[in-house]
Design a protein around this motif. Structure first.
Motif, PDB file in Angstrom:
ATOM      1  N   TRP A  35      38.083  90.560  34.020  1.00  0.00           N
ATOM      2  CA  TRP A  35      38.937  89.604  34.732  1.00  0.00           C
ATOM      3  C   TRP A  35      38.504  89.515  36.194  1.00  0.00           C
ATOM      4  O   TRP A  35      38.308  90.536  36.847  1.00  0.00           O
ATOM      5  CB  TRP A  35      40.381  90.084  34.738  1.00  0.00           C
ATOM      6  CG  TRP A  35      41.059  90.222  33.427  1.00  0.00           C
ATOM      7  CD1 TRP A  35      40.682  90.978  32.360  1.00  0.00           C
ATOM      8  CD2 TRP A  35      42.289  89.610  33.057  1.00  0.00           C
ATOM      9  NE1 TRP A  35      41.599  90.877  31.351  1.00  0.00           N
ATOM     10  CE2 TRP A  35      42.604  90.035  31.761  1.00  0.00           C
ATOM     11  CE3 TRP A  35      43.161  88.736  33.708  1.00  0.00           C
ATOM     12  CZ2 TRP A  35      43.749  89.631  31.090  1.00  0.00           C
ATOM     13  CZ3 TRP A  35      44.302  88.333  33.042  1.00  0.00           C
ATOM     14  CH2 TRP A  35      44.588  88.767  31.752  1.00  0.00           C
ATOM     15  N   LEU A  81      43.547  82.404  28.481  1.00  0.00           N
ATOM     16  CA  LEU A  81      43.626  83.160  27.224  1.00  0.00           C
ATOM     17  C   LEU A  81      43.640  82.222  26.014  1.00  0.00           C
ATOM     18  O   LEU A  81      43.014  82.511  24.994  1.00  0.00           O
ATOM     19  CB  LEU A  81      44.858  84.066  27.226  1.00  0.00           C
ATOM     20  CG  LEU A  81      44.808  85.247  28.203  1.00  0.00           C
ATOM     21  CD1 LEU A  81      46.134  85.987  28.225  1.00  0.00           C
ATOM     22  CD2 LEU A  81      43.658  86.191  27.884  1.00  0.00           C
ATOM     23  N   ASN A  82      44.314  81.092  26.128  1.00  0.00           N
ATOM     24  CA  ASN A  82      44.301  80.120  25.030  1.00  0.00           C
ATOM     25  C   ASN A  82      42.908  79.539  24.822  1.00  0.00           C
ATOM     26  O   ASN A  82      42.488  79.307  23.689  1.00  0.00           O
ATOM     27  CB  ASN A  82      45.335  79.020  25.279  1.00  0.00           C
ATOM     28  CG  ASN A  82      46.716  79.455  24.864  1.00  0.00           C
ATOM     29  OD1 ASN A  82      46.961  79.766  23.701  1.00  0.00           O
ATOM     30  ND2 ASN A  82      47.638  79.486  25.810  1.00  0.00           N
ATOM     31  N   VAL A 125      46.456  82.104  33.702  1.00  0.00           N
ATOM     32  CA  VAL A 125      46.055  83.153  32.765  1.00  0.00           C
ATOM     33  C   VAL A 125      46.355  82.704  31.342  1.00  0.00           C
ATOM     34  O   VAL A 125      45.524  82.870  30.442  1.00  0.00           O
ATOM     35  CB  VAL A 125      46.749  84.494  33.093  1.00  0.00           C
ATOM     36  CG1 VAL A 125      46.581  85.489  31.959  1.00  0.00           C
ATOM     37  CG2 VAL A 125      46.199  85.072  34.391  1.00  0.00           C
ATOM     38  N   PRO A 145      41.366  87.502  18.305  1.00  0.00           N
ATOM     39  CA  PRO A 145      41.579  88.482  19.366  1.00  0.00           C
ATOM     40  C   PRO A 145      41.321  89.913  18.928  1.00  0.00           C
ATOM     41  O   PRO A 145      40.949  90.758  19.739  1.00  0.00           O
ATOM     42  CB  PRO A 145      43.046  88.272  19.768  1.00  0.00           C
ATOM     43  CG  PRO A 145      43.667  87.525  18.656  1.00  0.00           C
ATOM     44  CD  PRO A 145      42.576  86.744  17.988  1.00  0.00           C
ATOM     45  N   THR A 169      48.963  85.407  22.866  1.00  0.00           N
ATOM     46  CA  THR A 169      47.581  85.124  22.463  1.00  0.00           C
ATOM     47  C   THR A 169      46.858  86.338  21.884  1.00  0.00           C
ATOM     48  O   THR A 169      46.199  86.233  20.857  1.00  0.00           O
ATOM     49  CB  THR A 169      46.765  84.593  23.653  1.00  0.00           C
ATOM     50  OG1 THR A 169      46.879  85.521  24.740  1.00  0.00           O
ATOM     51  CG2 THR A 169      47.235  83.206  24.087  1.00  0.00           C
ATOM     52  N   LEU A 170      46.938  87.467  22.546  1.00  0.00           N
ATOM     53  CA  LEU A 170      46.193  88.651  22.135  1.00  0.00           C
ATOM     54  C   LEU A 170      47.050  89.652  21.368  1.00  0.00           C
ATOM     55  O   LEU A 170      46.522  90.610  20.815  1.00  0.00           O
ATOM     56  CB  LEU A 170      45.558  89.340  23.352  1.00  0.00           C
ATOM     57  CG  LEU A 170      44.628  88.469  24.196  1.00  0.00           C
ATOM     58  CD1 LEU A 170      44.011  89.288  25.310  1.00  0.00           C
ATOM     59  CD2 LEU A 170      43.559  87.804  23.358  1.00  0.00           C
ATOM     60  N   SER A 202      39.218  96.756  29.489  1.00  0.00           N
ATOM     61  CA  SER A 202      39.320  95.651  30.449  1.00  0.00           C
ATOM     62  C   SER A 202      39.001  96.142  31.846  1.00  0.00           C
ATOM     63  O   SER A 202      39.354  97.260  32.205  1.00  0.00           O
ATOM     64  CB  SER A 202      40.735  95.070  30.448  1.00  0.00           C
ATOM     65  OG  SER A 202      41.075  94.526  29.206  1.00  0.00           O
ATOM     66  N   ILE A 239      40.156  81.138  25.395  1.00  0.00           N
ATOM     67  CA  ILE A 239      39.416  82.231  24.756  1.00  0.00           C
ATOM     68  C   ILE A 239      39.691  82.257  23.262  1.00  0.00           C
ATOM     69  O   ILE A 239      38.761  82.352  22.455  1.00  0.00           O
ATOM     70  CB  ILE A 239      39.769  83.569  25.436  1.00  0.00           C
ATOM     71  CG1 ILE A 239      39.113  83.617  26.829  1.00  0.00           C
ATOM     72  CG2 ILE A 239      39.372  84.757  24.577  1.00  0.00           C
ATOM     73  CD1 ILE A 239      39.669  84.680  27.754  1.00  0.00           C
ATOM     74  N   ILE A 262      38.101  84.853  33.093  1.00  0.00           N
ATOM     75  CA  ILE A 262      38.053  85.996  32.180  1.00  0.00           C
ATOM     76  C   ILE A 262      36.833  85.870  31.278  1.00  0.00           C
ATOM     77  O   ILE A 262      36.666  84.863  30.586  1.00  0.00           O
ATOM     78  CB  ILE A 262      39.330  86.070  31.313  1.00  0.00           C
ATOM     79  CG1 ILE A 262      40.583  86.085  32.191  1.00  0.00           C
ATOM     80  CG2 ILE A 262      39.279  87.305  30.411  1.00  0.00           C
ATOM     81  CD1 ILE A 262      41.888  85.927  31.407  1.00  0.00           C
ATOM     82  N   TRP A 308      49.786  87.233  27.320  1.00  0.00           N
ATOM     83  CA  TRP A 308      48.998  88.196  26.541  1.00  0.00           C
ATOM     84  C   TRP A 308      49.612  88.360  25.160  1.00  0.00           C
ATOM     85  O   TRP A 308      48.923  88.292  24.144  1.00  0.00           O
ATOM     86  CB  TRP A 308      48.957  89.544  27.263  1.00  0.00           C
ATOM     87  CG  TRP A 308      48.103  90.568  26.584  1.00  0.00           C
ATOM     88  CD1 TRP A 308      48.372  91.214  25.405  1.00  0.00           C
ATOM     89  CD2 TRP A 308      46.842  91.055  27.016  1.00  0.00           C
ATOM     90  NE1 TRP A 308      47.368  92.088  25.087  1.00  0.00           N
ATOM     91  CE2 TRP A 308      46.412  92.009  26.062  1.00  0.00           C
ATOM     92  CE3 TRP A 308      46.040  90.797  28.127  1.00  0.00           C
ATOM     93  CZ2 TRP A 308      45.209  92.692  26.193  1.00  0.00           C
ATOM     94  CZ3 TRP A 308      44.852  91.475  28.252  1.00  0.00           C
ATOM     95  CH2 TRP A 308      44.437  92.414  27.296  1.00  0.00           C
ATOM     96  N   LEU A 365      36.938  92.842  28.023  1.00  0.00           N
ATOM     97  CA  LEU A 365      37.365  91.746  28.893  1.00  0.00           C
ATOM     98  C   LEU A 365      37.016  92.106  30.333  1.00  0.00           C
ATOM     99  O   LEU A 365      37.198  93.260  30.735  1.00  0.00           O
ATOM    100  CB  LEU A 365      38.887  91.539  28.833  1.00  0.00           C
ATOM    101  CG  LEU A 365      39.503  91.101  27.522  1.00  0.00           C
ATOM    102  CD1 LEU A 365      41.022  91.180  27.611  1.00  0.00           C
ATOM    103  CD2 LEU A 365      39.069  89.684  27.197  1.00  0.00           C
TER     104      LEU A 365
END
Length: 132
Positions: A76, A54-55, A50, A68, A98-99, A106, A57, A123, A95, A74
């Motif tokens: 998943w 996310l990275n 994950v 973000p 990154t976000l 989601s 993204i 994702i 999360w 999103l």
């Protein structure tokens, strides 16, 4: 972007029920991102996959001059409910890294498998960048 949150509903944790996007701007739509690194390798655990997804993204959004804060949806796809539940703390940390405090609408789906059998997560992202 305005988050949709009826006053009588309890506030969801980690996502929002919906958003309204108005005005001129541009849409950014990303294909599903898995947890494979630049060499095509996968970490064995879901939380690490994950984090990698996310990275990826964040990197793709940056290519579109987005971040973000522009994510409006999103989706998943996860291969194991039990692994997801066990990986909760690691996913939360990824999360946050990154976000941050962005919690777009989601949807989480548990699926029988992904195209690459080593992938535990994929994702999809939709983002909207308002005109300046």
């Amino acid at each position: 972007m305005r988050i949709l949150q009826p006053a009588e509903w309890s506030k969801p944790r980690g996502f929002s029920h919906g958003v309204v996007v108005e005005g001129p701007g541009r849409w950014v739509v990303l294909a599903g991102q898995t947890g494979s690194d630049e060499t095509g390798s996968y970490a064995p655990d879901m939380a690490a996959q994950v984090a990698t997804a996310l990275n990826r993204i964040i990197k793709l959004l940056a290519e579109a001059s987005a971040g973000p804060e522009h994510i409006v949806r999103l989706t998943w796809y996860l291969t194991s409910r039990s692994e997801y539940e066990t990986a909760g703390a690691g996913i939360g940390a990824a999360w946050k890294e990154t976000l941050a405090r962005n919690f777009p609408p989601s949807t989480l789906l548990f699926v029988g498998g992904l195209v690459d059998e080593r992938a535990k997560v994929e994702i999809e992202v939709t983002a909207f960048v308002p005109s300046a």
